[in-house]
Write a protein that holds these residues in place. Structure first.
Motif, PDB file in Angstrom:
ATOM      1  N   UNK A   1      -5.689   1.153  -8.314  1.00 14.54           N
ATOM      2  CA  UNK A   1      -4.882   0.064  -7.777  1.00 14.54           C
ATOM      3  C   UNK A   1      -4.827   0.108  -6.255  1.00 14.54           C
ATOM      4  N   UNK A   2      -4.643   1.307  -5.706  1.00 12.68           N
ATOM      5  CA  UNK A   2      -4.596   1.444  -4.255  1.00 12.68           C
ATOM      6  C   UNK A   2      -5.907   0.985  -3.627  1.00 12.68           C
ATOM      7  N   UNK A   3      -7.030   1.400  -4.208  1.00 14.05           N
ATOM      8  CA  UNK A   3      -8.336   1.013  -3.664  1.00 14.05           C
ATOM      9  C   UNK A   3      -8.542  -0.500  -3.757  1.00 14.05           C
ATOM     10  N   UNK A   4      -8.148  -1.095  -4.871  1.00 12.80           N
ATOM     11  CA  UNK A   4      -8.303  -2.536  -5.058  1.00 12.80           C
ATOM     12  C   UNK A   4      -7.475  -3.308  -4.030  1.00 12.80           C
TER      13      UNK A   4
ATOM     14  N   UNK B   1      -2.705  10.089 -29.467  1.00 14.73           N
ATOM     15  CA  UNK B   1      -3.214  10.561 -30.755  1.00 14.73           C
ATOM     16  C   UNK B   1      -4.459  11.417 -30.579  1.00 14.73           C
ATOM     17  N   UNK B   2      -5.278  11.081 -29.574  1.00 16.35           N
ATOM     18  CA  UNK B   2      -6.533  11.813 -29.378  1.00 16.35           C
ATOM     19  C   UNK B   2      -6.382  13.030 -28.473  1.00 16.35           C
ATOM     20  N   UNK B   3      -5.553  12.909 -27.391  1.00 14.18           N
ATOM     21  CA  UNK B   3      -5.537  13.945 -26.360  1.00 14.18           C
ATOM     22  C   UNK B   3      -4.149  14.500 -26.050  1.00 14.18           C
ATOM     23  N   UNK B   4      -3.108  13.898 -26.581  1.00 12.27           N
ATOM     24  CA  UNK B   4      -1.758  14.387 -26.292  1.00 12.27           C
ATOM     25  C   UNK B   4      -1.072  13.566 -25.214  1.00 12.27           C
ATOM     26  N   UNK B   5       0.251  13.768 -25.087  1.00 20.04           N
ATOM     27  CA  UNK B   5       1.031  12.904 -24.194  1.00 20.04           C
ATOM     28  C   UNK B   5       0.726  13.131 -22.717  1.00 20.04           C
ATOM     29  N   UNK B   6       0.298  14.340 -22.336  1.00 22.31           N
ATOM     30  CA  UNK B   6       0.006  14.559 -20.911  1.00 22.31           C
ATOM     31  C   UNK B   6      -1.204  13.745 -20.460  1.00 22.31           C
ATOM     32  N   UNK B   7      -2.134  13.490 -21.357  1.00 23.90           N
ATOM     33  CA  UNK B   7      -3.279  12.652 -21.021  1.00 23.90           C
ATOM     34  C   UNK B   7      -2.836  11.224 -20.722  1.00 23.90           C
ATOM     35  N   UNK B   8      -1.732  10.794 -21.342  1.00 28.16           N
ATOM     36  CA  UNK B   8      -1.201   9.457 -21.066  1.00 28.16           C
ATOM     37  C   UNK B   8      -0.740   9.373 -19.612  1.00 28.16           C
ATOM     38  N   UNK B   9      -0.027  10.388 -19.149  1.00 28.31           N
ATOM     39  CA  UNK B   9       0.430  10.396 -17.757  1.00 28.31           C
ATOM     40  C   UNK B   9      -0.744  10.522 -16.787  1.00 28.31           C
ATOM     41  N   UNK B  10      -1.781  11.261 -17.174  1.00 26.80           N
ATOM     42  CA  UNK B  10      -2.963  11.367 -16.307  1.00 26.80           C
ATOM     43  C   UNK B  10      -3.651  10.011 -16.179  1.00 26.80           C
ATOM     44  N   UNK B  11      -3.607   9.204 -17.249  1.00 30.58           N
ATOM     45  CA  UNK B  11      -4.152   7.855 -17.195  1.00 30.58           C
ATOM     46  C   UNK B  11      -3.468   7.034 -16.111  1.00 30.58           C
ATOM     47  N   UNK B  12      -2.155   7.235 -15.945  1.00 28.10           N
ATOM     48  CA  UNK B  12      -1.409   6.521 -14.907  1.00 28.10           C
ATOM     49  C   UNK B  12      -1.803   6.991 -13.512  1.00 28.10           C
ATOM     50  N   UNK B  13      -2.132   8.271 -13.369  1.00 29.39           N
ATOM     51  CA  UNK B  13      -2.591   8.790 -12.080  1.00 29.39           C
ATOM     52  C   UNK B  13      -3.891   8.082 -11.677  1.00 29.39           C
ATOM     53  N   UNK B  14      -4.813   8.000 -12.614  1.00 31.28           N
ATOM     54  CA  UNK B  14      -6.094   7.325 -12.344  1.00 31.28           C
ATOM     55  C   UNK B  14      -5.862   5.850 -12.031  1.00 31.28           C
ATOM     56  N   UNK B  15      -4.971   5.213 -12.788  1.00 28.59           N
ATOM     57  CA  UNK B  15      -4.678   3.804 -12.542  1.00 28.59           C
ATOM     58  C   UNK B  15      -4.103   3.594 -11.146  1.00 28.59           C
ATOM     59  N   UNK B  16      -3.245   4.511 -10.700  1.00 29.92           N
ATOM     60  CA  UNK B  16      -2.665   4.406  -9.368  1.00 29.92           C
ATOM     61  C   UNK B  16      -3.717   4.464  -8.274  1.00 29.92           C
ATOM     62  N   UNK B  17      -4.680   5.351  -8.434  1.00 34.25           N
ATOM     63  CA  UNK B  17      -5.763   5.469  -7.450  1.00 34.25           C
ATOM     64  C   UNK B  17      -6.586   4.182  -7.402  1.00 34.25           C
TER      65      UNK B  17
ATOM     66  N   UNK C   1       0.825  -1.207   0.000  1.00 37.53           N
ATOM     67  CA  UNK C   1       0.000   0.000   0.000  1.00 37.53           C
ATOM     68  C   UNK C   1       0.866   1.268   0.000  1.00 37.53           C
ATOM     69  N   UNK C   2       1.941   1.242   0.783  1.00 40.59           N
ATOM     70  CA  UNK C   2       2.833   2.394   0.826  1.00 40.59           C
ATOM     71  C   UNK C   2       3.475   2.636  -0.535  1.00 40.59           C
TER      72      UNK C   2
END
Length: 393
Positions: free
Chosen positions: A174-177, A156-172, A76-77
């Motif tokens: 994963x922590x909850x799971x 291609x649709x939203x730019x490279x920063x949206x890719x990193x934001x996808x990882x932020x959401x994935x991290x949240x 979790x940490x």
């Protein structure tokens, strides 16, 4: 106190796979990142190398910590640290800040790899462990390809920063799971502070452990060096779109899955060491074919692309045969200090992966031949090593 049940296979797969997705999801964006941050292609490729430096230190830290606090708190940490690093990647405005953010992200992501493998090694034994690692390896082989597929279309649709934001959401998520579903798999009485020095000496005295570490590092070094160089080959040299490049990763990943499935089937007939040797031979053969395919100076681009992909397919099929058996056999006999031993072992081979990807970035020169020659040297060395230390065992 009775030892708690091992977590579900699905949870284990998710936790061991997300670091691989995090490593490759932004690779279709490498040319865009270089342009946006005003950095060279080689500098941007270093974001993959620095990832494995952070990952190597992370697996050591979380593996050792999990022996003291338990598997659940360490997991979790680490996921919290991963989320912070992902958020920093999203806000990075310079290549230096992106490099630092990737280091932090990788340091946290390492918890998924080392602790999940520790849980499996301490909970399952014998042929069942070999088979389970083959299943996990098949998933691990596929997840690096899921990254470019997702990242290519998001970029291609939203730019490279949206890719990193996808990882932020994935991290949240994963922590909850993990918070809701991951039980503690060690008892309080079994937790102990293990002296690191004696474990290192014990591992260093066993040549097979060192050989397995080199082989695992070399196999993963080739895989992730491919993901570092391939975007520039296919997207800049052959001018394909990020979205189409993402689909190419799926084709390549099937090779590793087929290799892992072949390994599982062969285990009923051959010893794991024999399969490792055969896998290294197949990898070397694929690298030879890749060098030949990349040296083609005539022919339609589509034919050249398909020929290169077919050669990579053969090479990574061999990797899929060898890798699960190396992982399964590497720490046999270290059950009494499995957390610390796993941390030290993972630290060593991820440093090798970092060096391999760094070497690819240093050698990057826009030539199609650079990558296959580099892979031929690495795979050939592993094949020779397997002849001397593994085939004879």
């Amino acid at each position: 106190m009775k030892k708690l049940a091992v977590p579900s296979l699905l949870l284990m797969i998710v936790l061991v796979a997300f670091p691989q997705i995090s490593e490759t999801i932004y690779t279709p964006s490498l040319p865009d990142i270089a342009h946006a941050l005003g950095a060279s292609n080689s500098s941007v490729q270093l974001t993959l190398s620095i990832y494995f430096v952070g990952f190597a230190l992370g697996v050591f830290c979380w593996g050792w910590l999990s022996d003291l606090t338990g598997r659940r708190p360490a997991m979790l940490c680490g996921l919290v640290v991963y989320g912070i690093g992902s958020l920093m990647c999203f806000y990075s405005e310079s290549i230096l800040l992106l490099l630092a953010s990737r280091f932090i992200q990788a340091f946290g992501a390492a918890t998924g790899s080392v602790i999940t493998q520790t849980i499996l090694r301490e909970s399952v034994t014998g042929s069942k462990r070999h088979a389970m690692f083959a299943q996990i390896s098949a998933v691990i082989a596929f997840t690096p390809a899921v990254g470019p597929l997702i990242g290519g279309w998001v970029d291609q649709a939203l730019g490279f920063r949206a890719v990193f934001f996808t990882l932020v959401v994935m991290g949240i998520l994963l922590f909850l799971y993990a918070f809701l579903r991951l039980p503690e798999t060690t008892t309080v009485s079994s937790r102990k502070k293990t002296a690191i020095g004696p474990v290192i000496q014990r591992m260093a005295s066993m040549p097979r452990v060192l050989v397995f570490g080199v082989l695992i590092g070399g196999i993963n070094g080739i895989l992730f060096s491919y993901y570092a160089e391939a975007p520039f080959i296919f997207m800049e040299y052959f001018q394909i779109t990020p979205g189409i490049y993402g689909f190419l990763g799926i084709i390549v990943a099937l090779a590793s899955i087929i290799g892992a499935m072949t390994s599982k089937r062969l285990l009923t007939v051959y010893a794991p060491e024999k399969i490792i040797h055969t896998g290294c031979l197949v990898m070397t053969s694929g690298a030879v074919l890749l060098a030949a395919a990349s040296s083609m100076v005539t022919g339609a681009d589509l034919i050249r692309i398909l020929t290169i992909l077919a050669s990579v397919f053969i090479m990574l099929m061999g990797a899929g045969m060898a890798l699960p058996n190396c992982l399964s056999l590497a720490l046999a006999g270290f059950q009494d200090v499995i957390g610390t031993a796993g941390a030290i072992f993972s630290l060593g081979y991820y440093i090798l992966v970092s060096l391999a990807t760094w070497g690819m970035s240093v050698l990057h020169n826009g030539s199609l031949l650079t990558m296959p020659i580099y892979f031929l040297v690495i795979s050939g060395g592993m094949w020779l090593l397997s002849i001397r230390f593994i085939r004879a065992s």
